[in-house]
Design a protein around this motif. Structure first.
Motif, PDB file in Angstrom:
ATOM      1  N   TYR A  51       0.840  -1.197   0.000  1.00 42.82           N
ATOM      2  CA  TYR A  51       0.000   0.000   0.000  1.00 42.82           C
ATOM      3  C   TYR A  51       0.874   1.245   0.000  1.00 42.82           C
ATOM      4  O   TYR A  51       1.986   1.236   0.538  1.00 42.82           O
ATOM      5  N   PHE A  52       0.366   2.298  -0.607  1.00 41.73           N
ATOM      6  CA  PHE A  52       1.081   3.574  -0.605  1.00 41.73           C
ATOM      7  C   PHE A  52       0.063   4.700  -0.596  1.00 41.73           C
ATOM      8  O   PHE A  52      -1.124   4.503  -0.896  1.00 41.73           O
ATOM      9  N   ASP A  53       0.540   5.883  -0.231  1.00 43.52           N
ATOM     10  CA  ASP A  53      -0.324   7.053  -0.188  1.00 43.52           C
ATOM     11  C   ASP A  53      -0.244   7.796  -1.513  1.00 43.52           C
ATOM     12  O   ASP A  53       0.850   8.116  -1.988  1.00 43.52           O
ATOM     13  N   SER A  54      -1.405   8.096  -2.087  1.00 42.97           N
ATOM     14  CA  SER A  54      -1.447   8.863  -3.323  1.00 42.97           C
ATOM     15  C   SER A  54      -1.155  10.336  -3.031  1.00 42.97           C
ATOM     16  O   SER A  54      -0.814  10.713  -1.910  1.00 42.97           O
ATOM     17  N   PHE A  55      -1.315  11.189  -4.034  1.00 40.10           N
ATOM     18  CA  PHE A  55      -0.931  12.603  -3.925  1.00 40.10           C
ATOM     19  C   PHE A  55      -1.648  13.333  -2.797  1.00 40.10           C
ATOM     20  O   PHE A  55      -1.124  14.304  -2.249  1.00 40.10           O
ATOM     21  N   ASP A  56      -2.837  12.852  -2.424  1.00 44.15           N
ATOM     22  CA  ASP A  56      -3.625  13.536  -1.396  1.00 44.15           C
ATOM     23  C   ASP A  56      -3.718  12.735  -0.106  1.00 44.15           C
ATOM     24  O   ASP A  56      -4.505  13.060   0.776  1.00 44.15           O
ATOM     25  N   THR A 103      -4.683   9.541   0.099  1.00 45.61           N
ATOM     26  CA  THR A 103      -5.578   8.391  -0.014  1.00 45.61           C
ATOM     27  C   THR A 103      -4.746   7.112  -0.165  1.00 45.61           C
ATOM     28  O   THR A 103      -3.823   7.055  -0.969  1.00 45.61           O
ATOM     29  N   ARG A 104      -5.075   6.124   0.642  1.00 43.63           N
ATOM     30  CA  ARG A 104      -4.313   4.870   0.669  1.00 43.63           C
ATOM     31  C   ARG A 104      -4.737   3.974  -0.489  1.00 43.63           C
ATOM     32  O   ARG A 104      -5.913   3.630  -0.637  1.00 43.63           O
ATOM     33  N   LEU A 105      -3.766   3.601  -1.334  1.00 45.30           N
ATOM     34  CA  LEU A 105      -4.039   2.786  -2.508  1.00 45.30           C
ATOM     35  C   LEU A 105      -3.303   1.453  -2.419  1.00 45.30           C
ATOM     36  O   LEU A 105      -2.215   1.377  -1.857  1.00 45.30           O
ATOM     37  N   ALA A 106      -3.916   0.429  -3.010  1.00 39.01           N
ATOM     38  CA  ALA A 106      -3.318  -0.912  -3.023  1.00 39.01           C
ATOM     39  C   ALA A 106      -2.627  -1.164  -4.356  1.00 39.01           C
ATOM     40  O   ALA A 106      -3.142  -0.815  -5.416  1.00 39.01           O
ATOM     41  N   LEU A 107      -1.459  -1.788  -4.290  1.00 35.65           N
ATOM     42  CA  LEU A 107      -0.708  -2.182  -5.472  1.00 35.65           C
ATOM     43  C   LEU A 107      -0.393  -3.667  -5.364  1.00 35.65           C
ATOM     44  O   LEU A 107       0.144  -4.127  -4.367  1.00 35.65           O
ATOM     45  N   HIS A 108      -0.725  -4.412  -6.416  1.00 36.67           N
ATOM     46  CA  HIS A 108      -0.473  -5.847  -6.466  1.00 36.67           C
ATOM     47  C   HIS A 108       0.666  -6.096  -7.452  1.00 36.67           C
ATOM     48  O   HIS A 108       0.627  -5.617  -8.582  1.00 36.67           O
ATOM     49  N   ARG A 109       1.671  -6.864  -7.022  1.00 36.51           N
ATOM     50  CA  ARG A 109       2.876  -7.086  -7.836  1.00 36.51           C
ATOM     51  C   ARG A 109       3.055  -8.572  -8.100  1.00 36.51           C
ATOM     52  O   ARG A 109       2.914  -9.398  -7.204  1.00 36.51           O
ATOM     53  N   LEU A 110       3.411  -8.887  -9.343  1.00 37.46           N
ATOM     54  CA  LEU A 110       3.620 -10.270  -9.728  1.00 37.46           C
ATOM     55  C   LEU A 110       4.792 -10.349 -10.694  1.00 37.46           C
ATOM     56  O   LEU A 110       4.859  -9.592 -11.662  1.00 37.46           O
ATOM     57  N   VAL A 152      -8.721  12.610 -11.300  1.00 33.21           N
ATOM     58  CA  VAL A 152      -8.075  12.089 -10.095  1.00 33.21           C
ATOM     59  C   VAL A 152      -7.393  10.740 -10.354  1.00 33.21           C
ATOM     60  O   VAL A 152      -6.341  10.446  -9.764  1.00 33.21           O
ATOM     61  N   LEU A 153      -7.945   9.932 -11.256  1.00 34.18           N
ATOM     62  CA  LEU A 153      -7.335   8.622 -11.501  1.00 34.18           C
ATOM     63  C   LEU A 153      -6.027   8.746 -12.261  1.00 34.18           C
ATOM     64  O   LEU A 153      -5.107   7.941 -12.067  1.00 34.18           O
ATOM     65  N   VAL A 154      -5.926   9.737 -13.131  1.00 32.57           N
ATOM     66  CA  VAL A 154      -4.639  10.027 -13.782  1.00 32.57           C
ATOM     67  C   VAL A 154      -3.611  10.392 -12.720  1.00 32.57           C
ATOM     68  O   VAL A 154      -2.455   9.932 -12.760  1.00 32.57           O
ATOM     69  N   ARG A 155      -4.032  11.179 -11.751  1.00 32.78           N
ATOM     70  CA  ARG A 155      -3.123  11.593 -10.687  1.00 32.78           C
ATOM     71  C   ARG A 155      -2.734  10.410  -9.798  1.00 32.78           C
ATOM     72  O   ARG A 155      -1.597  10.331  -9.305  1.00 32.78           O
ATOM     73  N   ILE A 197       3.723   5.828 -10.127  1.00 29.20           N
ATOM     74  CA  ILE A 197       5.013   5.897 -10.821  1.00 29.20           C
ATOM     75  C   ILE A 197       6.036   6.660  -9.992  1.00 29.20           C
ATOM     76  O   ILE A 197       7.199   6.246  -9.851  1.00 29.20           O
ATOM     77  N   GLU A 198       5.592   7.775  -9.417  1.00 30.52           N
ATOM     78  CA  GLU A 198       6.509   8.614  -8.618  1.00 30.52           C
ATOM     79  C   GLU A 198       6.918   7.914  -7.329  1.00 30.52           C
ATOM     80  O   GLU A 198       8.099   7.897  -6.962  1.00 30.52           O
ATOM     81  N   HIS A 199       5.949   7.337  -6.628  1.00 35.90           N
ATOM     82  CA  HIS A 199       6.224   6.727  -5.325  1.00 35.90           C
ATOM     83  C   HIS A 199       7.252   5.611  -5.428  1.00 35.90           C
ATOM     84  O   HIS A 199       8.155   5.505  -4.588  1.00 35.90           O
ATOM     85  N   PHE A 200       7.136   4.793  -6.464  1.00 31.86           N
ATOM     86  CA  PHE A 200       8.033   3.647  -6.600  1.00 31.86           C
ATOM     87  C   PHE A 200       9.230   3.939  -7.496  1.00 31.86           C
ATOM     88  O   PHE A 200      10.041   3.049  -7.765  1.00 31.86           O
ATOM     89  N   GLY A 201       9.346   5.169  -7.964  1.00 30.72           N
ATOM     90  CA  GLY A 201      10.511   5.575  -8.735  1.00 30.72           C
ATOM     91  C   GLY A 201      10.678   4.801 -10.033  1.00 30.72           C
ATOM     92  O   GLY A 201      11.806   4.489 -10.438  1.00 30.72           O
ATOM     93  N   ILE A 202       9.584   4.504 -10.697  1.00 26.07           N
ATOM     94  CA  ILE A 202       9.627   3.713 -11.925  1.00 26.07           C
ATOM     95  C   ILE A 202       9.988   4.629 -13.094  1.00 26.07           C
ATOM     96  O   ILE A 202       9.323   5.641 -13.328  1.00 26.07           O
TER      97      ILE A 202
END
Length: 253
Positions: free
Chosen positions: A8-13, A15-22, A82-85, A91-96
């Motif tokens: 999980y990570f915090d978006s620009f505002d 809001t807690r978002l889930a990321l699934h990695r495989l 907001v979804l674009v953001r 991308i920014e949070h994980f430095g991709i």
């Protein structure tokens, strides 16, 4: 079989978002459809695993109001696009830095908005289940879902909107948050598609007309490949052909 990891990570505002990695390898960011989630669009039917087996790390976001991400009720949590953001925050949070991007339906729409507006710059783009009407006439689609939310329990079985209502119910969608989210998505000026210069796969079900003509969309993109897979809008994501079409187009990482 790769191990699926969720973080999980915090978006620009905040809001807690889930990321699934495989998987492991070249990053491929995948965005799901409206009122669906990463599990339903990418994981359940094996698409993510198939792509991961080609040497990719598949990064699948749950948008706000979807899946395991937060669904705030505060109106200020729903600015325009907001979804674009949210995608940009990932991308920014994980430095991709060097990555490919793909989406289905709303995810495809969000990806095209992000690229056309210069917010995101993937090396390659995948656009699934999207046509010109889903971009330039989004307000009509949004109006349909507003009615589904507003008339939720009163929609009769004979109404075509009943199927949309049942889908929202099956996903446990927070209708207050969903109603706010629908007002954040502007139409895209189709002339902006000229800005989508990277190689792009447009893939759509052979019975899918929900978002207009995918072939017409492919014709408007500077460097596109069009692929047709079996199924309707809802059905095409449940068939292995979609994942294979994406994996084959991407090739080995």
């Amino acid at each position: 079989m790769s191990e699926l990891k969720t973080e999980y990570f915090d978006s620009f505002d905040g809001t807690r978002l889930a990321l699934h990695r495989l998987g492991a390898g070249r990053p491929l960011v995948l965005l799901h459809g409206l009122f669906s989630n990463a599990q339903m669009n990418w994981i359940k039917w094996g698409h993510a695993q198939l792509i991961a087996d080609r040497g990719y790390e598949v990064l699948m976001l749950d948008f706000r109001v979807h899946g395991e991400s937060e669904a705030p009720h505060a109106p200020d949590a729903y600015p325009k696009n907001v979804l674009v953001r949210d995608a940009a925050a990932l991308i920014e949070h994980f430095g991709i830095q060097d990555y490919d991007l793909g989406g289905f339906s709303l995810g495809a729409r969000t990806s095209l908005h992000a690229v056309a507006q210069g917010v995101l710059a993937p090396a390659r783009l995948i656009v699934g289940g999207m046509g010109t009407a889903g971009l330039g006439e989004w307000e009509k689609r949004a109006a349909h879902f507003r009615r589904v939310i507003d008339e939720f329990e009163n929609i009769p079985h004979t109404d075509p909107a009943w199927f949309s209502m049942q889908f929202l119910k099956s996903q446990g969608t927070d209708r207050v948050a969903a109603r706010l989210l629908l007002d954040t998505m502007p139409d895209l000026d189709l002339a902006q598609l000229a800005n989508v210069a990277m190689p792009t796969l447009v893939v759509c079900g052979d019975e899918d007309r929900d978002n207009g003509s995918a072939e017409e969309l492919a014709d408007l993109l500077p460097d596109s490949t069009y692929a047709e897979v079996p199924g309707t809008h809802m059905g095409s994501v449940t068939k292995p052909d979609l994942g294979r079409a994406i994996a084959d187009w991407l090739g080995p990482a």
